[in-house]
Motif scaffolding. Structure first.
Motif, short mmCIF file in Angstrom:
data_model
loop_
_atom_site.label_atom_id
_atom_site.label_comp_id
_atom_site.label_asym_id
_atom_site.label_seq_id
_atom_site.Cartn_x
_atom_site.Cartn_y
_atom_site.Cartn_z
N TYR A 16 24.90 32.14 38.71
CA TYR A 16 26.34 32.20 38.43
C TYR A 16 27.02 30.84 38.62
CZ TYR A 16 26.05 37.21 37.89
OH TYR A 16 25.74 38.46 37.43
N LEU A 54 30.66 34.05 31.04
CA LEU A 54 31.45 33.66 32.21
C LEU A 54 31.52 32.14 32.34
CD1 LEU A 54 32.94 34.88 34.70
CD2 LEU A 54 30.78 34.65 35.93
N ARG A 55 30.38 31.48 32.20
CA ARG A 55 30.33 30.02 32.33
C ARG A 55 31.07 29.33 31.18
NH1 ARG A 55 29.72 27.91 36.92
NH2 ARG A 55 29.47 26.05 35.69
N PHE A 58 34.80 29.87 32.00
CA PHE A 58 35.19 29.17 33.23
C PHE A 58 34.18 28.05 33.49
CE2 PHE A 58 36.67 33.54 33.63
CZ PHE A 58 38.02 33.35 33.93
N LEU A 61 33.65 26.76 37.04
CA LEU A 61 33.49 27.83 38.02
C LEU A 61 32.84 27.30 39.30
CD1 LEU A 61 33.93 30.94 38.22
CD2 LEU A 61 31.52 31.17 37.63
N GLU A 62 33.48 27.59 40.41
CA GLU A 62 32.96 27.22 41.72
C GLU A 62 32.59 28.51 42.44
OE1 GLU A 62 36.16 25.21 43.71
OE2 GLU A 62 36.56 23.97 41.96
N MET A 81 34.31 33.38 43.73
CA MET A 81 34.22 32.53 42.55
C MET A 81 35.63 32.15 42.14
SD MET A 81 31.32 34.38 40.22
CE MET A 81 29.78 34.93 40.95
N GLU A 82 35.77 30.91 41.69
CA GLU A 82 37.09 30.43 41.29
C GLU A 82 36.92 29.42 40.16
OE1 GLU A 82 40.98 28.58 43.58
OE2 GLU A 82 39.31 29.42 44.72
N GLY A 83 37.82 29.48 39.18
CA GLY A 83 37.76 28.53 38.08
C GLY A 83 38.96 28.71 37.16
N TYR A 126 41.38 40.48 39.23
CA TYR A 126 40.93 39.59 38.16
C TYR A 126 41.73 39.86 36.89
CZ TYR A 126 37.45 37.86 34.72
OH TYR A 126 36.79 37.24 33.68
#
Length: 154
Positions: A16, A54-55, A58, A61-62, A81-83, A126
């Motif tokens: 992820y 997802l990637r 974002f 994404l962190e 997860m944050e982005g 979310y």
């Protein structure tokens, strides 16, 4: 025996966090299935597709592992997860929205390979951050008659 702690960490950080979906081929049993409140049930190919989406949405994404617990053949990972949204997602146009997600994933292993996992995370939060849903507001509003909604007037 495979180090389950390391495998669970790789799932979150490498798959992820870095988008390395090929790591799933190393970690997962061929009959692997994932359960997620937003995506539903997915096999290995479905999880790879979701991670790629997802990637893509974002790209910055962190991911962080907040806690990791192993008991027998089960690993429980508490993660965040944050982005920033950079691509259209669920009919939401990107406007640089900063999204934060937090949850847990319960991973079941068999013979050292991930066979099933179930994620529980703040899906409503979310969707709210994306602007797709809104909170109901204060639940204890008083009506004009002075009664709380749902209370009986005898």
């Amino acid at each position: 025996m495979t180090n389950l702690r390391k495998a669970a960490r790789r799932l979150i950080e490498e798959v992820y966090g870095e988008g390395q979906v090929e790591v799933l081929d190393e970690l997962c049993h061929p009959g692997y299935v994932s359960h997620d409140p937003l995506v539903g049930d997915a096999d290995l190919a479905g999880v790879k597709a979701y991670v790629r989406l997802l990637r893509a949405c974002f790209p910055n994404l962190e991911v962080r592992i907040l806690g990791l617990y192993v008991d027998g053949e089960t690993a429980i990972t508490w993660w965040s997860m944050e982005g920033n949204l950079a691509r259209r997602l669920l009919d939401v146009e990107p406007q640089g929205q900063r999204i934060h997600m937090e949850g847990i994933t319960v991973s079941e292993f068999e013979d050292g390979r991930l066979i099933e996992d179930t994620s529980h995370w703040d899906t409503f939060g979310y969707l709210r951050q994306l602007g797709l849903v809104r909170p109901l507001g204060p639940m204890a509003r008083v009506t004009e008659e002075g009664a709380r909604p749902g209370s009986s007037q005898a």
